[in-house]
Design a protein around this motif. Sequence first.
Motif, PDB file in Angstrom:
ATOM      1  N   UNK A 191      59.959  43.057  45.692  1.00  0.00           N
ATOM      2  CA  UNK A 191      60.884  41.969  45.391  1.00  0.00           C
ATOM      3  C   UNK A 191      61.076  41.992  43.879  1.00  0.00           C
ATOM      4  N   UNK A 192      62.308  42.157  43.412  1.00  0.00           N
ATOM      5  CA  UNK A 192      62.541  42.271  41.974  1.00  0.00           C
ATOM      6  C   UNK A 192      63.870  41.633  41.604  1.00  0.00           C
ATOM      7  N   UNK A 193      63.859  40.907  40.498  1.00  0.00           N
ATOM      8  CA  UNK A 193      65.060  40.252  39.970  1.00  0.00           C
ATOM      9  C   UNK A 193      65.177  40.604  38.493  1.00  0.00           C
ATOM     10  N   UNK A 194      66.394  40.893  38.047  1.00  0.00           N
ATOM     11  CA  UNK A 194      66.598  41.242  36.639  1.00  0.00           C
ATOM     12  C   UNK A 194      66.046  40.149  35.730  1.00  0.00           C
ATOM     13  N   UNK A 195      65.506  40.558  34.586  1.00  0.00           N
ATOM     14  CA  UNK A 195      64.806  39.641  33.683  1.00  0.00           C
ATOM     15  C   UNK A 195      65.652  38.431  33.298  1.00  0.00           C
ATOM     16  N   UNK A 196      66.917  38.642  33.058  1.00  0.00           N
ATOM     17  CA  UNK A 196      67.777  37.539  32.642  1.00  0.00           C
ATOM     18  C   UNK A 196      68.155  36.589  33.748  1.00  0.00           C
ATOM     19  N   UNK A 197      67.728  36.887  34.986  1.00  0.00           N
ATOM     20  CA  UNK A 197      68.081  36.060  36.145  1.00  0.00           C
ATOM     21  C   UNK A 197      66.872  35.353  36.747  1.00  0.00           C
ATOM     22  N   UNK A 198      65.746  35.388  36.069  1.00  0.00           N
ATOM     23  CA  UNK A 198      64.543  34.737  36.593  1.00  0.00           C
ATOM     24  C   UNK A 198      64.702  33.218  36.635  1.00  0.00           C
ATOM     25  N   UNK A 199      63.906  32.592  37.510  1.00  0.00           N
ATOM     26  CA  UNK A 199      63.823  31.134  37.655  1.00  0.00           C
ATOM     27  C   UNK A 199      65.150  30.500  38.079  1.00  0.00           C
ATOM     28  N   UNK A 200      65.926  31.235  38.853  1.00  0.00           N
ATOM     29  CA  UNK A 200      67.185  30.701  39.376  1.00  0.00           C
ATOM     30  C   UNK A 200      67.201  30.699  40.897  1.00  0.00           C
ATOM     31  N   UNK A 201      66.058  30.996  41.516  1.00  0.00           N
ATOM     32  CA  UNK A 201      65.976  30.962  42.970  1.00  0.00           C
ATOM     33  C   UNK A 201      66.469  32.212  43.663  1.00  0.00           C
ATOM     34  N   UNK A 202      66.722  33.288  42.899  1.00  0.00           N
ATOM     35  CA  UNK A 202      67.278  34.499  43.514  1.00  0.00           C
ATOM     36  C   UNK A 202      66.233  35.212  44.367  1.00  0.00           C
ATOM     37  N   UNK A 229      47.656  40.202  38.989  1.00  0.00           N
ATOM     38  CA  UNK A 229      48.206  39.805  37.693  1.00  0.00           C
ATOM     39  C   UNK A 229      49.632  39.273  37.811  1.00  0.00           C
ATOM     40  N   UNK A 230      50.244  39.438  38.986  1.00  0.00           N
ATOM     41  CA  UNK A 230      51.643  39.044  39.177  1.00  0.00           C
ATOM     42  C   UNK A 230      51.701  37.587  39.665  1.00  0.00           C
ATOM     43  N   UNK A 231      51.523  36.665  38.750  1.00  0.00           N
ATOM     44  CA  UNK A 231      51.463  35.250  39.126  1.00  0.00           C
ATOM     45  C   UNK A 231      52.789  34.738  39.677  1.00  0.00           C
ATOM     46  N   UNK A 232      53.906  35.287  39.190  1.00  0.00           N
ATOM     47  CA  UNK A 232      55.209  34.835  39.691  1.00  0.00           C
ATOM     48  C   UNK A 232      55.358  35.162  41.170  1.00  0.00           C
ATOM     49  N   UNK A 233      54.969  36.381  41.568  1.00  0.00           N
ATOM     50  CA  UNK A 233      55.075  36.772  42.972  1.00  0.00           C
ATOM     51  C   UNK A 233      54.107  35.968  43.829  1.00  0.00           C
ATOM     52  N   UNK A 234      52.905  35.730  43.332  1.00  0.00           N
ATOM     53  CA  UNK A 234      51.936  34.926  44.080  1.00  0.00           C
ATOM     54  C   UNK A 234      52.472  33.521  44.322  1.00  0.00           C
ATOM     55  N   UNK A 235      53.053  32.921  43.284  1.00  0.00           N
ATOM     56  CA  UNK A 235      53.628  31.572  43.419  1.00  0.00           C
ATOM     57  C   UNK A 235      54.775  31.567  44.420  1.00  0.00           C
ATOM     58  N   UNK A 236      55.626  32.601  44.357  1.00  0.00           N
ATOM     59  CA  UNK A 236      56.762  32.691  45.277  1.00  0.00           C
ATOM     60  C   UNK A 236      56.285  32.801  46.714  1.00  0.00           C
ATOM     61  N   UNK A 237      55.351  33.705  46.994  1.00  0.00           N
ATOM     62  CA  UNK A 237      54.899  33.925  48.363  1.00  0.00           C
ATOM     63  C   UNK A 237      54.143  32.711  48.907  1.00  0.00           C
ATOM     64  N   UNK A 238      53.242  32.165  48.114  1.00  0.00           N
ATOM     65  CA  UNK A 238      52.470  31.026  48.602  1.00  0.00           C
ATOM     66  C   UNK A 238      53.347  29.795  48.778  1.00  0.00           C
ATOM     67  N   UNK A 239      54.462  29.755  48.050  1.00  0.00           N
ATOM     68  CA  UNK A 239      55.389  28.638  48.176  1.00  0.00           C
ATOM     69  C   UNK A 239      56.215  28.664  49.446  1.00  0.00           C
ATOM     70  N   UNK A 240      56.222  29.809  50.156  1.00  0.00           N
ATOM     71  CA  UNK A 240      56.968  29.882  51.414  1.00  0.00           C
ATOM     72  C   UNK A 240      56.011  30.042  52.601  1.00  0.00           C
ATOM     73  N   UNK A 241      54.772  29.626  52.404  1.00  0.00           N
ATOM     74  CA  UNK A 241      53.834  29.606  53.519  1.00  0.00           C
ATOM     75  C   UNK A 241      53.082  30.889  53.770  1.00  0.00           C
TER      76      UNK A 241
END
Length: 254
Positions: A191-202, A229-241
């Motif tokens: 799962x990857x989103x361009x750096x300038x598009x982070x934190x927009x729900x993509x 070390x990938x806290x963003x991915x961990x937060x995303x996955x745990x946030x959807x159950x």
Amino acid sequence: MDTVIINRVDETRWQALDEGRVVGHGDVSRRPDGRLFVSIDAWRDEAFDRLAAALLADLPAPLHTLVGEADTGLKSRWERAGFTAGRREREYVLPTDPRESGLDPSRTPAGVRILPGTQADADLLRALHRAVREEAEAGPGWRTMPAEVLPRPNGPSPLDPSRFTVAVRDGAYVGLVRVAPVPRRARIGLVAVRAGEHRRGIGRALLAHALGSLHHSGTDSAWAEVDESNTAAITLFEGIGARRTGGNVELVRH
């Protein structure tokens, strides 16, 4: 007295023998990115140590192996052979049912369109994949990505559009998710989103569509590995159950 002898069966397999009886075996496999991964299954410490010594003598460094995070005994055996801990991964199971994940495939961030990779422009998809790799290299490093999406040593891996879902904003390709059709359970490989598009729900929107498609086809869950070390991915996955089911330690001997 130690009577274990090692027999190399072929280019990828070794056996530990004690008076003709097999008391362990070792294997090596090469990942798509060129890394060599070794494994040993032995019932006695001396057999493990002999097999490890044989693999180290016959194979070029660096060598890698994966150990379950709870298997401290096996980890200690590899450390005795000179391996040290590298990356650590968490394993997750993700529900595909929107009623469990809370994801709604019909809702996307303003101005963002989600489309299957088969409908994507092949050149733009390859360019997006290359761009997110370069951004990852400039940050945590592409080594934190799952093994099957690492680059091959003789050039980039071919992309199979049928495994991708792509996010497009104003004609620009800004994110992607890759689903690998592993037997019995689909795997979210990237799962990857361009750096300038982070934190927009993509990223969330991409997963909503990918998991929704799996649910529609009758698959009730998917699994994924996430670098610790990938806290963003961990937060995303745990946030959807997503439910953590375990983890691995990758050990390496240089």
